[in-house]
Design a protein around this motif. Structure first.
Motif, mmCIF file in Angstrom:
data_model
loop_
_atom_site.group_PDB
_atom_site.id
_atom_site.type_symbol
_atom_site.label_atom_id
_atom_site.label_comp_id
_atom_site.label_asym_id
_atom_site.label_seq_id
_atom_site.Cartn_x
_atom_site.Cartn_y
_atom_site.Cartn_z
ATOM 1 N N GLN A 91 47.268 43.583 28.030
ATOM 2 C CA GLN A 91 46.942 43.614 29.455
ATOM 3 C C GLN A 91 47.124 45.014 30.061
ATOM 4 O O GLN A 91 47.846 45.198 31.038
ATOM 5 C CB GLN A 91 47.786 42.592 30.225
ATOM 6 C CG GLN A 91 47.627 41.175 29.709
ATOM 7 C CD GLN A 91 48.451 40.168 30.484
ATOM 8 O OE1 GLN A 91 48.522 40.222 31.702
ATOM 9 N NE2 GLN A 91 49.085 39.243 29.767
ATOM 10 N N ASP A 99 46.735 48.400 32.183
ATOM 11 C CA ASP A 99 46.329 48.694 33.560
ATOM 12 C C ASP A 99 44.995 49.440 33.525
ATOM 13 O O ASP A 99 44.888 50.523 32.940
ATOM 14 C CB ASP A 99 47.404 49.549 34.237
ATOM 15 C CG ASP A 99 47.062 49.872 35.686
ATOM 16 O OD1 ASP A 99 46.093 49.279 36.225
ATOM 17 O OD2 ASP A 99 47.755 50.728 36.276
ATOM 18 N N GLU A 137 42.933 41.856 37.854
ATOM 19 C CA GLU A 137 43.331 43.041 37.090
ATOM 20 C C GLU A 137 42.162 43.680 36.342
ATOM 21 O O GLU A 137 42.240 44.838 35.935
ATOM 22 C CB GLU A 137 44.418 42.678 36.074
ATOM 23 C CG GLU A 137 45.712 42.178 36.693
ATOM 24 C CD GLU A 137 45.720 40.664 36.900
ATOM 25 O OE1 GLU A 137 46.831 40.115 37.074
ATOM 26 O OE2 GLU A 137 44.642 40.055 36.898
ATOM 27 N N THR A 186 43.364 50.433 36.226
ATOM 28 C CA THR A 186 43.190 51.257 37.421
ATOM 29 C C THR A 186 42.879 52.720 37.095
ATOM 30 O O THR A 186 41.991 53.324 37.712
ATOM 31 C CB THR A 186 44.439 51.183 38.317
ATOM 32 O OG1 THR A 186 44.714 49.812 38.631
ATOM 33 C CG2 THR A 186 44.230 51.960 39.612
ATOM 34 N N TYR A 242 38.171 38.652 28.697
ATOM 35 C CA TYR A 242 39.533 38.449 29.171
ATOM 36 C C TYR A 242 40.509 38.356 27.999
ATOM 37 O O TYR A 242 41.594 38.956 28.020
ATOM 38 C CB TYR A 242 39.585 37.170 30.009
ATOM 39 C CG TYR A 242 40.974 36.766 30.453
ATOM 40 C CD1 TYR A 242 41.758 37.606 31.244
ATOM 41 C CD2 TYR A 242 41.509 35.528 30.080
ATOM 42 C CE1 TYR A 242 43.034 37.230 31.652
ATOM 43 C CE2 TYR A 242 42.771 35.139 30.482
ATOM 44 C CZ TYR A 242 43.526 35.989 31.264
ATOM 45 O OH TYR A 242 44.790 35.619 31.663
ATOM 46 N N TRP A 266 41.306 41.726 26.522
ATOM 47 C CA TRP A 266 42.226 42.469 27.399
ATOM 48 C C TRP A 266 43.664 41.951 27.232
ATOM 49 O O TRP A 266 44.605 42.745 27.122
ATOM 50 C CB TRP A 266 41.759 42.319 28.850
ATOM 51 C CG TRP A 266 42.655 42.933 29.867
ATOM 52 C CD1 TRP A 266 42.830 44.271 30.120
ATOM 53 C CD2 TRP A 266 43.523 42.237 30.777
ATOM 54 N NE1 TRP A 266 43.743 44.444 31.131
ATOM 55 C CE2 TRP A 266 44.180 43.212 31.564
ATOM 56 C CE3 TRP A 266 43.784 40.886 31.022
ATOM 57 C CZ2 TRP A 266 45.082 42.870 32.567
ATOM 58 C CZ3 TRP A 266 44.687 40.549 32.011
ATOM 59 C CH2 TRP A 266 45.328 41.533 32.768
#
Length: 316
Positions: free
Chosen positions: A284, A286, A40, A288, A276, A279
């Motif tokens: 978490q 997205d 991700e 993208t 991590y 995030w």
């Protein structure tokens, strides 16, 4: 103007050759941390891996241009007592209450600063601010690398109190530049950290516990090498530079039983874990939609040395 340009060139050259963890090592550490991120995250970070790598050294460049930057790279824990690394307040507000902010900044705020940057990175993830995520990720990687260096935890940061001047750059620059191509720096997948502030202090403790070996073995080995064998000269650009010889460097690394390799590996793992964790703590998000939002190289931070501020030179 010509003198200023020459000074900037020489200073940046010196930083590249002997900076905290060395420019080479900081870049390598940040770059390798990217490959431990989950699916991700890794797409966004890999797309911007050149930025993450090249800007790993920005905090070192800022040391001489930004007041208050130098103190973020170290903590002279032994100033507070022989066992202070185990007892110093872990949280900033408690530390300020006990010692006062001026005193803390005088002797370095590295582990507290790691948490400051971690909090800002978490917010950047929440805001889905691509530029801030990248900038703070690169900076955080640098600061985490620094707290894993034993000589960043002591007032004897360059061996100046024990007649070992130059050991700082030797340990964190010369050894990685010569030997890290053969290091095993694979760390596996990033993991979530329950308390990043305590994790930062655990790194400082572990690094501080290794400090005696850093100094002791260099002194012991130096007795076996005459100066003409301990040092050599190498061309760096157009400058003939005195450096620790390759045989001495290899012997020291062997005597340390791979300590530098272990600390580089710990730095890589810790950086990936902190990225991590930020995030995850941000929900978490997205990432993208953040793809194709690269920071143009022309806009990358440029450091100016024209208004040089006083900063402690660990490496010289």
């Amino acid at each position: 103007m010509k003198r200023i340009i020459l000074f900037v060139f020489l200073l940046l050259f010196a930083l590249q050759a002997f900076g905290f963890w060395g420019f080479y090592a900081h870049k390598k550490i940040n770059r390798l941390a990217v490959f431990s991120l989950p699916l991700e995250m890794i797409g966004f970070y890999k797309e911007n891996i050149v930025y993450i790598t090249e800007n790993a050294v920005n905090p070192d460049k800022r040391r001489y241009a930004v007041k208050g930057e130098a103190e973020k790279h170290y903590v002279d824990a032994d100033v507070y007592g022989d066992s202070a690394v185990y007892t110093l307040p872990r949280y900033w507000d408690e530390a300020v209450e006990q010692y006062g902010e001026d005193s803390l900044r005088k002797y370095g705020i590295a582990p507290w600063n790691v948490q400051f940057v971690q909090s800002r990175l978490t917010k950047a993830f929440k805001d889905k601010n691509a530029k801030a995520i990248l900038r703070l990720s690169a900076d955080l990687g640098h600061y985490i690398g620094d707290i894993n260096v034993p000589l960043h935890t002591t007032v004897n940061y360059n061996g100046q109190l024990t007649g070992q001047e130059g050991i700082h750059g030797f340990w964190e620059s010369r050894i990685p530049e010569l030997l890290s191509a053969d290091f095993d720096l694979f760390i596996g997948r990033a993991e979530y950290i329950q308390n990043t502030q305590l994790a930062a202090w655990e790194a400082v403790i572990q690094a501080h516990e290794a400090m005696d070996s850093v100094l002791h073995f260099e002194k012991k080995l130096s007795k076996k090498f005459s100066d003409d064998k301990k040092y050599s000269f190498e061309e760096r650009g157009t400058i003939n530079t005195k450096v620790y010889s390759k045989p001495f460097t290899i012997a020291y690394d062997q005597m340390l039983d791979g300590q530098v390799e272990r600390q580089m590996k710990r730095s890589i793992k810790m950086i990936a874990d902190f990225w991590y964790t930020a995030w995850v703590d941000a929900g978490q998000p997205d990432l993208t939609p953040l793809l194709n939002q690269k920071i143009p190289e022309a806009t990358w931070q440029k450091s100016s040395q024209e208004n040089k501020v006083k900063a402690r030179n660990h490496e010289f």
